[in-house]
Design an enzyme around this catalytic site. Sequence first.
Site, short mmCIF file in Angstrom:
data_model
loop_
_atom_site.label_atom_id
_atom_site.label_comp_id
_atom_site.label_asym_id
_atom_site.label_seq_id
_atom_site.Cartn_x
_atom_site.Cartn_y
_atom_site.Cartn_z
N HIS A 254 0.85 -1.19 0.00
CA HIS A 254 0.00 0.00 0.00
C HIS A 254 0.88 1.24 0.00
O HIS A 254 1.93 1.24 0.63
CB HIS A 254 -0.93 0.02 1.23
CG HIS A 254 -2.08 0.94 1.06
ND1 HIS A 254 -1.98 2.30 1.30
CD2 HIS A 254 -3.36 0.71 0.65
CE1 HIS A 254 -3.15 2.86 1.05
NE2 HIS A 254 -4.01 1.93 0.65
N GLU A 310 -7.77 -5.08 -0.17
CA GLU A 310 -8.36 -5.89 -1.23
C GLU A 310 -8.31 -7.39 -0.94
O GLU A 310 -9.10 -8.16 -1.47
CB GLU A 310 -7.66 -5.60 -2.58
CG GLU A 310 -7.69 -4.15 -2.99
CD GLU A 310 -9.03 -3.67 -3.47
OE1 GLU A 310 -10.05 -4.00 -2.83
OE2 GLU A 310 -9.07 -2.95 -4.47
#
EC number: 2.3.3.16
Length: 373
Positions: A254, A310
Amino acid sequence: MTGVNRGLDGVAVAETRLSTMDGEAGELIIGGFPVEELADDATFEETLYLLFHDRLPDAGELSEFRTDLAARREIGDEVLAVLQRAADEEKPAMDALRMGAAAANLGVDGDDPESDALRVVATFPTIVAAYWRYREGNEPIAPDPDLRHAANYLYMLTGERPEESAVRGLETYLNAVVDHGLNASTFTARVVVSTESDVVSAATAAVGTLKGPLHGGAPGPVLDMLKSVHASDDPEAYVREKLEADERLMGFGHRIYRVRDPRAAVLESAAEQFYDDDDDFFETITEFEDVAVELLAEYKPDRDLETNVEFYTAALLHGVGVPQELFPATFGVSRVGGWMAHALEQLEDNRLIRPESRYTGDRNRSWTPVDER
Ligand code: ACO
């Protein structure tokens, strides 16, 4: 101007009261609440109200807000025709959502941005569900104004009243991903309205941004990866093969977080109940996460790569019964709430967003007519 900040890392271009995160501590606050609390306790309507009005509604305000939202859900026959064509041509759901969002909100005139923003949010589930019904060879189902936003989405997908556990699971997801600072799609929405364009244009542009695999397109591939590992029962071999080939593992890494994304824990605990102990799929998921994080540390020692939102999005949405093809569009069904709240916030105190670029081209070319080149 001197250097270039590729990817705008660490650059703040807006003040916001909507959400903030601490990438080192793994914390996310949405509308003043830790994501863990908001995701588990709120209905999606309460979360939307919080983002739009900066406080929780009382019972009367919530009831009125629900009615206002439900009253804006319907889409016309001309929009359904667009969605049917997208389905017939097997366009991805995000393309259908982009086309549907533009078509469904043609009547929005820009005079009342808050009302327009609410309509955009209200129509997203109707668009996605109608597209999916056509894809499956069925007729679309009209929205039911008596159902909550999340319940109505599941109802329009399947034609059946959803179980409360599925509604709660979906609502936890919608709350957890509704806003996340100035992520790429939210930035897009703010750039669009900063030109004094309209919220429909902001939403359609943001759908296009969300579609990419580096942003909202990862959970479908995550589910494929998990199914493949479940079948082979060898997560280590799978991960090593990917990393040896210098491929990225979907659902990990991320831009902001250097630790596990706090939304992963929220979604993991919401997902678990949907998996049967007899089928060890959930065990495969958690085992895969452990193996992947360990091997990412081995292959990418200079970067802290942990699970992002996700990864467990795939587990939760699959558990709730959302079709895999609709994972990114379902992300859009939630994130449109954040886009619209950011658009309204941008309009409160607007300044055109206009960064600069550093020119690397020639400066001294001389023009030659085409027949002399
Ligand atoms: N698997 C393997 N390696 C990775 C991964 C990954 N998932 N993510 C980053 N890396 C590596 C890169 O290859 C790079 O290595 P290098 O320095 O040896 O070249 C290093 O980590 C840094 O990568 P960047 O691209 O600079 O990191 P950035 O912060 O831009 O990336 C991103 C963030 C795009 C999410 C990235 O981690 C990624 O591609 N992840 C996989 C896709 C994914 O899960 N997307 C969903 C994101 S969550 C969301 O938007 C809602």
